[in-house]
Design an enzyme around this catalytic site. Structure first.
Site, PDB file in Angstrom:
ATOM      1  N   CYS A 160       0.790  -1.230   0.000  1.00 11.16           N
ATOM      2  CA  CYS A 160       0.000   0.000   0.000  1.00 11.16           C
ATOM      3  C   CYS A 160       0.824   1.282   0.000  1.00 11.16           C
ATOM      4  O   CYS A 160       0.253   2.372  -0.018  1.00 11.16           O
ATOM      5  CB  CYS A 160      -0.966  -0.011   1.185  1.00 11.16           C
ATOM      6  SG  CYS A 160      -2.039  -1.471   1.182  1.00 11.16           S
ATOM      7  N   HIS A 293      -2.395   8.291   5.949  1.00  9.53           N
ATOM      8  CA  HIS A 293      -2.775   7.019   5.336  1.00  9.53           C
ATOM      9  C   HIS A 293      -4.173   6.623   5.811  1.00  9.53           C
ATOM     10  O   HIS A 293      -5.029   6.273   5.013  1.00  9.53           O
ATOM     11  CB  HIS A 293      -1.753   5.961   5.706  1.00  9.53           C
ATOM     12  CG  HIS A 293      -1.863   4.695   4.917  1.00  9.53           C
ATOM     13  ND1 HIS A 293      -1.734   4.667   3.545  1.00  9.53           N
ATOM     14  CD2 HIS A 293      -2.078   3.404   5.300  1.00  9.53           C
ATOM     15  CE1 HIS A 293      -1.857   3.420   3.110  1.00  9.53           C
ATOM     16  NE2 HIS A 293      -2.076   2.642   4.147  1.00  9.53           N
ATOM     17  N   HIS A 327      -9.778   2.358   0.315  1.00  4.63           N
ATOM     18  CA  HIS A 327      -8.341   2.067   0.251  1.00  4.63           C
ATOM     19  C   HIS A 327      -8.041   1.505  -1.130  1.00  4.63           C
ATOM     20  O   HIS A 327      -8.427   0.389  -1.460  1.00  4.63           O
ATOM     21  CB  HIS A 327      -7.951   1.071   1.343  1.00  4.63           C
ATOM     22  CG  HIS A 327      -6.474   0.946   1.522  1.00  4.63           C
ATOM     23  ND1 HIS A 327      -5.567   1.508   0.655  1.00  4.63           N
ATOM     24  CD2 HIS A 327      -5.732   0.314   2.471  1.00  4.63           C
ATOM     25  CE1 HIS A 327      -4.346   1.236   1.071  1.00  4.63           C
ATOM     26  NE2 HIS A 327      -4.416   0.517   2.159  1.00  4.63           N
TER      27      HIS A 327
END
Length: 399
Positions: A160, A293, A327
């Site tokens: 990620c 994040h 996400h």
């Protein structure tokens, strides 16, 4: 002691583009940010027994030449690359221009052809068409092929943090004089492999995600692409382009704490953020806001919140835009770099979607309302499986 703003020494950012569930371009994205619109869906574009909210792209995507794999990830990437070039005022690159391509992804680098594996289990010798399609879907190579550029190409698969790392790598090419221009960012599509994987980890929420909230219950998956066009100052001057943004700093660190969980104290993230600030030549107090994040998972938000508080204090404006996009895995860092730049450009950032109640285990509190931004610098952070962490510092010039 606050240092004065350093001279420009990093690559310039001349073009940006984002396509996600928040919008098919920057204007649509800003409208969603302004209105607090969260475009979640309970249906998936493929057969799957798992039911959960996702953030899907609803936009026209380019059809690619037959020699390439028409994967959705690649089509998302090409749409964003074309948009970033148009934003930079570049229709095509002049002969002799050294152009690099650095794109992060996760899904596009999985050989996730389920019929192929089913045939392999049943027959032991399936047709290799799926393998050839996979190789032809290499994002950086395909983008470079379509644009007919000859600079370095790298597809970064670092979970990620891939999109953020791709921008950092591209920035290093410019700094080292390897490129005049670099195309960088991330792209990923909605995929049943990712859905099944995160579901098996027990970190997906049955409700729209709530980053940093007391009642957060997990993430929602999304898809999209975010691309920035980086240029050397010499190249921008040569084509007479005035550019107002700089990639001032990048930092990366791996603490190797756990396969899927961050270090509880955020050791790697703290190192990455400090490295980005050091490269930018600024103090934490000079950061106007942080695009975190913020996945809305228990462990990520706790560790990230601690790091942000330790470095920046608890009064720093902070938000997570994953409440607008979900996400997006390898695309997240690319999208969030674009969103961070939009915040500096527009002079405001939206309320952090999904956040309502402060959490006792998180020392920072995301913003609850649209907030005016007047500073010169902003930061974007990424955390990833395997203990990978990275951070960007973006600067608006002329403030």
């Amino acid at each position: 002691m606050v240092r004065s703003s350093p001279p420009i020494h990093g690559p310039l950012i001349s073009g940006i583009y984002a396509v996600s569930a928040a919008g098919a371009d920057a204007n649509a994205t800003l409208a969603a940010f302004r209105d607090g619109t969260r475009n979640t869906s309970l249906t998936l574009p493929f057969e799957c027994s798992i039911s959960c909210p996702t953030f899907q792209v609803h936009a026209d995507l380019p059809v690619l030449p037959k020699r390439l794999n028409n994967s959705r990830s690649l089509r998302l990437a090409i749409k964003a690359v074309n948009g970033a070039m148009a934003d930079a005022g570049i229709e095509k690159f002049a002969p002799g221009t050294r152009v690099g391509v650095s794109i992060g992804t996760t899904v596009a680098s999985q050989l996730n052809n389920i019929p192929f594996y089913d045939a392999y289990r049943r027959q032991g010798n399936p047709p290799l068409d799926a393998v050839y399609d996979f190789l032809n879907a290499n994002l950086a190579h395909a983008v470079g092929d379509l644009l007919n550029v000859t600079g370095p190409r790298m597809t970064i698969v670092n979970a990620c943090s891939s999109g953020t790392d791709a921008i950092g790598v591209a920035g290093s090419w410019i700094r080292a004089g390897l490129c005049d221009v670099a195309i960088a960012g991330g792209a990923d599509e909605m995929n049943r492999v990712a859905i099944a994987g995160f579901w098996s980890l027990g970190v997906m929420s049955a409700q729209p995600c709530a980053p940093f909230d007391r009642d957060r219950s997990g993430l929602n998956l999304g898809e999209g692409a975010g691309i920035v066009l980086l240029e050397s100052a010499a190249h921008a001057q040569q084509r007479g382009k005035e550019i107002n943004f700089e990639l001032a700093g990048f930092g990366a660190a791996c603490d190797g704490h756990h396969l899927t969980a961050p270090h509880p104290e955020g050791r790697g993230l703290k190192t990455a953020v400090k490295a980005a600030l050091d490269q930018a030549g600024i103090d934490p107090s000079q950061i106007a806001f942080i695009n975190a994040h913020g996945t809305a998972t228990m462990d990520n938000d706790r560790a990230e919140g601690k790091v942000i508080a330790d470095i920046f204090g608890t009064a720093q404006p902070i938000l997570s835009t994953k409440g607008f996009t979900g996400h997006t895995l390898g695309a997240a860092g690319g999208l969030e770099a674009v969103f961070t730049l939009l915040g500096l450009r527009e002079g405001w950032i939206p309320a952090s979607p999904g956040f309502e109640n402060a959490a006792e285990d998180i020392p920072i509190t995301p913003i609850r309302a649209r907030t005016k931004i007047t500073g010169e610098y902003a930061a974007s952070t990424s955390l990833a499986f395997g203990g990978n962490n990275s951070a960007l510092v973006i600067r608006r010039l002329g403030r």
